[in-house]
Design a protein around this motif. Structure first.
Motif, PDB file in Angstrom:
ATOM      1  N   ALA A 191       0.842  -1.204  -0.101  1.00  0.00           N
ATOM      2  CA  ALA A 191      -0.205  -0.064  -0.265  1.00  0.00           C
ATOM      3  C   ALA A 191       0.958   1.174  -0.171  1.00  0.00           C
ATOM      4  N   ILE A 192       2.009   1.300   0.942  1.00  0.00           N
ATOM      5  CA  ILE A 192       2.786   2.220   0.673  1.00  0.00           C
ATOM      6  C   ILE A 192       3.491   2.722  -0.556  1.00  0.00           C
ATOM      7  N   LEU A 193       4.018   1.420  -1.396  1.00  0.00           N
ATOM      8  CA  LEU A 193       4.514   1.280  -2.654  1.00  0.00           C
ATOM      9  C   LEU A 193       3.396   1.908  -3.622  1.00  0.00           C
ATOM     10  N   GLU A 194       2.217   1.687  -3.486  1.00  0.00           N
ATOM     11  CA  GLU A 194       1.296   2.100  -4.413  1.00  0.00           C
ATOM     12  C   GLU A 194       0.970   3.644  -4.144  1.00  0.00           C
ATOM     13  N   LYS A 195       0.999   4.300  -2.948  1.00  0.00           N
ATOM     14  CA  LYS A 195       0.733   5.630  -2.845  1.00  0.00           C
ATOM     15  C   LYS A 195       1.852   6.236  -3.218  1.00  0.00           C
ATOM     16  N   VAL A 196       3.257   5.780  -3.129  1.00  0.00           N
ATOM     17  CA  VAL A 196       4.425   6.380  -3.307  1.00  0.00           C
ATOM     18  C   VAL A 196       4.402   6.656  -4.974  1.00  0.00           C
ATOM     19  N   TYR A 197       3.963   5.481  -5.770  1.00  0.00           N
ATOM     20  CA  TYR A 197       4.051   5.574  -7.164  1.00  0.00           C
ATOM     21  C   TYR A 197       3.065   6.481  -7.739  1.00  0.00           C
ATOM     22  N   PHE A 198       1.687   6.419  -7.189  1.00  0.00           N
ATOM     23  CA  PHE A 198       0.757   7.110  -7.794  1.00  0.00           C
ATOM     24  C   PHE A 198       0.613   8.731  -7.294  1.00  0.00           C
ATOM     25  N   GLY A 199       1.347   9.016  -6.226  1.00  0.00           N
ATOM     26  CA  GLY A 199       1.513  10.104  -5.642  1.00  0.00           C
ATOM     27  C   GLY A 199       2.838  11.165  -6.107  1.00  0.00           C
ATOM     28  N   THR A 200       3.672  10.346  -6.736  1.00  0.00           N
ATOM     29  CA  THR A 200       5.044  10.977  -7.276  1.00  0.00           C
ATOM     30  C   THR A 200       5.151  10.691  -8.871  1.00  0.00           C
ATOM     31  N   ALA A 201       5.723   9.643  -9.265  1.00  0.00           N
ATOM     32  CA  ALA A 201       5.909   9.504 -10.686  1.00  0.00           C
ATOM     33  C   ALA A 201       4.818   9.501 -11.536  1.00  0.00           C
ATOM     34  N   GLN A 202       3.518   9.106 -11.106  1.00  0.00           N
ATOM     35  CA  GLN A 202       2.475   9.069 -11.910  1.00  0.00           C
ATOM     36  C   GLN A 202       1.945  10.666 -11.929  1.00  0.00           C
ATOM     37  N   SER A 203       1.769  11.087 -10.627  1.00  0.00           N
ATOM     38  CA  SER A 203       1.084  12.371 -10.593  1.00  0.00           C
ATOM     39  C   SER A 203       1.819  13.516 -11.224  1.00  0.00           C
ATOM     40  N   ARG A 204       3.212  13.329 -11.185  1.00  0.00           N
ATOM     41  CA  ARG A 204       4.216  14.061 -11.926  1.00  0.00           C
ATOM     42  C   ARG A 204       3.722  14.168 -13.471  1.00  0.00           C
ATOM     43  N   MET A 205       3.685  13.339 -13.981  1.00  0.00           N
ATOM     44  CA  MET A 205       3.343  13.270 -15.361  1.00  0.00           C
ATOM     45  C   MET A 205       2.109  13.565 -15.951  1.00  0.00           C
ATOM     46  N   TYR A 206       1.028  13.011 -14.809  1.00  0.00           N
ATOM     47  CA  TYR A 206      -0.351  13.447 -15.053  1.00  0.00           C
ATOM     48  C   TYR A 206      -0.586  14.776 -14.956  1.00  0.00           C
ATOM     49  N   LEU A 207      -0.220  15.453 -14.209  1.00  0.00           N
ATOM     50  CA  LEU A 207      -0.472  16.978 -13.967  1.00  0.00           C
ATOM     51  C   LEU A 207       0.294  17.731 -14.949  1.00  0.00           C
ATOM     52  N   GLY A 208       1.595  17.376 -15.192  1.00  0.00           N
ATOM     53  CA  GLY A 208       2.407  18.031 -16.233  1.00  0.00           C
ATOM     54  C   GLY A 208       1.748  17.716 -17.516  1.00  0.00           C
ATOM     55  N   ALA A 209       0.871  16.625 -17.864  1.00  0.00           N
ATOM     56  CA  ALA A 209       0.554  16.500 -19.235  1.00  0.00           C
ATOM     57  C   ALA A 209      -0.878  17.173 -19.330  1.00  0.00           C
ATOM     58  N   ASP A 210      -1.527  17.169 -18.045  1.00  0.00           N
ATOM     59  CA  ASP A 210      -2.886  17.812 -18.173  1.00  0.00           C
ATOM     60  C   ASP A 210      -2.616  19.360 -18.007  1.00  0.00           C
ATOM     61  N   PHE A 211      -1.508  19.964 -17.582  1.00  0.00           N
ATOM     62  CA  PHE A 211      -1.389  21.445 -17.906  1.00  0.00           C
ATOM     63  C   PHE A 211      -1.107  21.705 -19.433  1.00  0.00           C
ATOM     64  N   LEU A 212      -0.041  20.877 -20.029  1.00  0.00           N
ATOM     65  CA  LEU A 212       0.422  21.298 -21.337  1.00  0.00           C
ATOM     66  C   LEU A 212      -0.745  20.800 -22.179  1.00  0.00           C
ATOM     67  N   GLY A 213      -1.598  20.081 -21.977  1.00  0.00           N
ATOM     68  CA  GLY A 213      -2.792  19.618 -22.837  1.00  0.00           C
ATOM     69  C   GLY A 213      -2.459  18.499 -23.731  1.00  0.00           C
ATOM     70  N   VAL A 214      -1.795  17.720 -22.981  1.00  0.00           N
ATOM     71  CA  VAL A 214      -1.277  16.250 -23.582  1.00  0.00           C
ATOM     72  C   VAL A 214      -2.263  15.453 -23.189  1.00  0.00           C
ATOM     73  N   ASN A 215      -2.667  14.380 -23.978  1.00  0.00           N
ATOM     74  CA  ASN A 215      -3.390  13.281 -23.732  1.00  0.00           C
ATOM     75  C   ASN A 215      -2.803  12.257 -22.537  1.00  0.00           C
ATOM     76  N   ARG A 365      10.743   1.993  -5.567  1.00  0.00           N
ATOM     77  CA  ARG A 365       9.969   2.264  -6.604  1.00  0.00           C
ATOM     78  C   ARG A 365      10.950   2.763  -7.545  1.00  0.00           C
ATOM     79  N   GLU A 366      11.852   3.500  -7.210  1.00  0.00           N
ATOM     80  CA  GLU A 366      12.851   4.331  -8.357  1.00  0.00           C
ATOM     81  C   GLU A 366      13.895   3.360  -8.675  1.00  0.00           C
ATOM     82  N   CYS A 367      14.069   2.422  -7.934  1.00  0.00           N
ATOM     83  CA  CYS A 367      15.299   1.392  -8.449  1.00  0.00           C
ATOM     84  C   CYS A 367      14.691   0.663  -9.142  1.00  0.00           C
ATOM     85  N   SER A 368      13.328   0.219  -9.060  1.00  0.00           N
ATOM     86  CA  SER A 368      12.779  -1.048  -9.735  1.00  0.00           C
ATOM     87  C   SER A 368      12.211  -0.657 -11.074  1.00  0.00           C
ATOM     88  N   GLY A 369      11.768   0.730 -11.025  1.00  0.00           N
ATOM     89  CA  GLY A 369      11.378   1.311 -12.193  1.00  0.00           C
ATOM     90  C   GLY A 369      11.901   1.130 -13.635  1.00  0.00           C
TER      91      GLY A 369
END
Length: 406
Positions: A191-215, A365-369
């Motif tokens: 559960a920690i691993l999931e929250k870390v992934y979705f709250g960092t790597a996934q959120s970073r790209m998701y928020l950046g893409a939404d801001f820039l208008g990328v799908n 997460r960062e080492c296994s990605g």
């Protein structure tokens, strides 16, 4: 000028090496811009107070499609949150492919408990393509009563005002509103691993893409306009894709509609929470991205902290004579701090685990990605529940040994 031309002809490898160094350093700078966008845009966009719709216009009705298969310890509580929302006009259409599925009894019990909430059960599904999700929900989609469709996965948990939040973001020019993937608070390292992934790597790209208008559309919780889908022939037209969410969003964007994320992230709360299952999901998603956008084969690994840090450290030592080890360690430290701040923004409150737990989860997460991405490239076939698919370039899927034959 002649000396430079002579040097270039004599030492072409030097120019190639410096060219790579410049590319890596520029790419590294671009990644940090994405970090800043995610932090500031996340603070601005997420967890905003929900404003009621104008009283001059009635609330638009919403048909909620819930594809189900099997049960888990959280299914009852997850589904119950859809019956207790404060939104004034919606229906819940439960979709179960097998009439003997134990999820049917769960749904019927909830329907009996909340008789005032319009809801129906659709059994059997239909074969309109290889995508199991589309096959499961297509009957309910065609029978839906309203022009707004919310497709919501079985593991999603809603707050009382989540649907209202999504509808308020559906402006006249917006065709799709989707929730950024996140997780509910749960116990255990997975559960920690999931929250870390979705709250960092996934959120970073998701928020950046939404801001820039990328799908960046992820279909686990998405509200869309049914008339626009009907212009393309309905939901069944996307049954040939496994990543139907990406191609649905692309169809909307091609028609001139915008997509947007709501202010409330999607709270995933599946009863299945272990490291192997989670990493299998990440590997499957990587395979889908590679098939849809082959360019990610090169660029996605460079978005990983450890990989781009090493490349940028080498580039900085070559271009500026900076100490590579010091550069790399500072890079990792600042990345770590930015991820901590971003996770706190997405969580919108104190984290349900200690800082030491975050450090361990983040490092894992960062080492296994990069390894998971390499694994996706080496084994391109996709396993989804009890089925196996292979993808062609462009994202079209073919089922290996189909379970249902036409």
């Amino acid at each position: 000028m002649l000396d430079l031309l002579t040097l270039r002809l004599k030492y072409p490898m030097i120019y190639t090496v410096y060219g790579f160094a410049i590319f890596f350093f520029v790419f590294w700078c671009g990644i940090w811009i994405v970090h800043l966008i995610a932090l500031f845009y996340g603070k601005y966009r997420l967890h905003r107070k929900v404003k009621p719709l104008s009283t001059d216009e009635p609330y638009p009705g919403v048909s909620i499609l819930k594809p189900l298969m099997g049960t888990d310890p959280h299914l009852v509580s997850n589904l119950e949150t859809f019956f207790t929302m404060t939104y004034p006009m919606y229906e819940i259409l439960f979709c179960v492919e097998d009439e003997k599925d134990p999820a049917v009894d769960v749904v019927n019990a909830l329907i009996a408990k909340y008789p005032k909430t319009p809801s129906r059960v659709f059994l059997g599904g239909s074969t309109v393509g290889v995508n199991p999700k589309i096959n499961n929900i297509n009957k309910a989609y065609e029978a839906s009563s309203y022009d707004l469709i919310l497709i919501s996965d079985s593991g999603i948990r809603m707050k009382e005002d989540t649907l209202l939040d999504m509808v308020t973001h559906l402006t006249e020019t917006t065709g799709i509103v989707h929730q950024m993937p996140f997780t509910s608070d749960r116990n255990g390292f997975a559960a920690i691993l999931e929250k870390v992934y979705f709250g960092t790597a996934q959120s970073r790209m998701y928020l950046g893409a939404d801001f820039l208008g990328v799908n960046c559309h992820t279909g686990m919780s998405t509200l869309m306009r049914k008339p626009v889908l009907e212009e393309r022939g309905g939901l069944k037209m996307f049954g040939c894709y496994l990543a139907e969410d990406f191609f649905i969003a692309k169809a909307f964007l091609d028609k001139g509609w915008k997509t947007a994320i709501s202010s409330q992230p999607a709270l995933q709360n599946s009863g299945i929470c272990d490291v192997n299952s989670f990493q299998a999901r990440l590997t499957r998603w990587a395979k889908l991205r590679v098939a849809m956008l082959p360019i990610v084969i090169f660029f996605e690994p460079l978005s990983e902290c450890m990989v781009i840090g090493a490349c940028a450290a080498w580039a900085a030592s070559l271009l500026f004579r900076w100490e590579p080890l010091v550069f790399y360690l500072i890079h990792v430290l600042v990345w770590f701090l930015c991820d901590w701040m971003l996770l706190s923004i997405v969580q919108n409150g104190s984290l349900p685990f200690k800082r030491f737990d975050f450090i361990i989860g983040w490092l894992f997460r960062e080492c296994s990605g990069p390894y998971l991405f390499l694994l996706a490239l080496c084994h391109p076939e996709i396993k989804w529940r009890n089925r196996v698919f292979k993808l062609t370039w462009g994202g079209i899927a073919q089922e290996v040994k189909p379970r249902i034959k036409c």
